[in-house]
Design a protein around this motif. Structure first.
Motif, short mmCIF file in Angstrom:
data_model
loop_
_atom_site.label_atom_id
_atom_site.label_comp_id
_atom_site.label_asym_id
_atom_site.label_seq_id
_atom_site.Cartn_x
_atom_site.Cartn_y
_atom_site.Cartn_z
N ALA A 1 6.48 25.99 -11.24
CA ALA A 1 5.26 25.83 -11.23
C ALA A 1 4.17 26.65 -10.17
CB ALA A 1 5.05 24.42 -11.36
N LEU A 2 4.70 27.13 -9.37
CA LEU A 2 3.84 27.74 -8.21
C LEU A 2 3.42 28.99 -8.65
CD1 LEU A 2 6.01 27.52 -5.06
CD2 LEU A 2 4.79 25.60 -6.08
N THR B 1 0.85 29.08 -10.96
CA THR B 1 0.49 28.80 -12.42
C THR B 1 -0.64 28.08 -12.93
OG1 THR B 1 2.15 26.95 -12.66
CG2 THR B 1 3.03 29.23 -13.06
N LEU B 2 -1.34 27.38 -11.67
CA LEU B 2 -2.32 26.61 -11.77
C LEU B 2 -3.70 27.30 -12.16
CD1 LEU B 2 -3.51 23.81 -11.48
CD2 LEU B 2 -4.02 24.09 -8.92
N ARG B 3 -4.20 26.96 -13.37
CA ARG B 3 -5.44 27.51 -13.73
C ARG B 3 -6.55 26.56 -13.49
NH1 ARG B 3 -4.12 31.65 -18.91
NH2 ARG B 3 -2.19 32.16 -17.96
N TRP C 1 -4.63 13.46 -8.81
CA TRP C 1 -3.85 14.35 -7.88
C TRP C 1 -3.05 13.80 -7.12
CZ3 TRP C 1 -4.69 14.82 -2.55
CH2 TRP C 1 -6.07 13.90 -2.08
N ALA D 1 3.20 18.41 -11.97
CA ALA D 1 4.12 19.37 -11.35
C ALA D 1 3.54 19.45 -9.84
CB ALA D 1 4.14 20.54 -12.25
N ARG E 1 2.50 21.80 -7.05
CA ARG E 1 1.51 23.03 -7.34
C ARG E 1 1.64 24.01 -5.88
NH1 ARG E 1 1.03 24.23 -12.73
NH2 ARG E 1 0.42 22.22 -13.95
N TYR E 2 1.44 23.02 -5.03
CA TYR E 2 1.53 23.80 -3.47
C TYR E 2 2.63 22.95 -2.60
CZ TYR E 2 -2.19 26.69 -4.89
OH TYR E 2 -3.04 27.64 -5.63
#
Length: 202
Positions: free
Chosen positions: A61-62, A64-66, A124, A150, A152-153
């Motif tokens: 998932a890294l 892929t955050l929009r 979050w 997921a 993300r960071y």
């Protein structure tokens, strides 16, 4: 006398074997930890394997955050002078010129406020990625920023810890690693970026 027509022979249907659904592929990042600062992280599913036997971190998932334009604006909102705090610079012992007496920085509360504004309160979270470790009076812990279910960071958090200090428990030190990791993750998302470009005079 009318003759009966024979029906054409029917074709036999052959049952085809049902193919098993392909298992989703996932990626894993092997993190080398020679000083054993991070405990082994259990993989999220059975398809993730630690080939080397070392801790693994899911990286599917890294990157892929929009973000929407509104979310970007909330994260990269200009830092107000009232938010800025100051900390003393570390002394240099190698003969190099001394650094400025104080360094401006953005406290972790400002990073949390921007996360709330961008993603929503309660939408979050930060999740620990293993057990915190202590080494030379510093507690280290790896944290992941969870958005949309997921991670993300990822970022390491650290906090000085002295058992003789009655003002700080070990739990306080762990919480300090979380706040430190939030600031490091926030920098990756552009929080406080304009602060690094400012020039302050004593």
């Amino acid at each position: 006398m009318a003759t009966r027509r024979r029906r054409p022979p029917q074709k036999r249907r052959v049952k085809r074997p049902v193919r098993a659904a392909a298992k989703p592929q996932s990626l894993a990042l092997v993190v080398r930890d020679p000083q054993q600062l991070m405990a082994a992280v259990q993989p999220q599913n059975s398809t993730q394997l630690a080939i080397t036997g070392e801790p693994t971190i899911a990286v599917a998932a890294l990157g892929t955050l929009r973000l929407t334009s509104k979310q970007k604006s909330a994260l990269r909102a200009k830092v107000d002078d009232a938010e800025v705090e100051w900390k003393p610079a570390r002394r240099r012992e190698d003969g190099a010129p001394p650094p400025p007496p104080e360094i401006p920085y953005l406290p972790h509360a400002s990073y949390r406020d921007r996360f709330d504004a961008a993603f929503g309160v309660g939408l979050w979270a930060t999740a620990p990625q293993g057990v915190p470790r202590e080494k030379d009076g510093v507690v280290y812990a790896l944290w992941g920023l969870v958005i949309g279910g997921a991670v993300r960071y990822y970022a390491w958090g650290e906090q000085a810890y002295h058992p003789n200090n009655r003002q700080m428990t070990y739990g306080d030190a762990i919480e300090g690693t979380r706040s430190n990791a939030i600031t490091r993750i926030g920098k990756e998302l552009g929080i406080g970026r304009d602060l690094s470009r400012r020039r302050y005079t004593a």
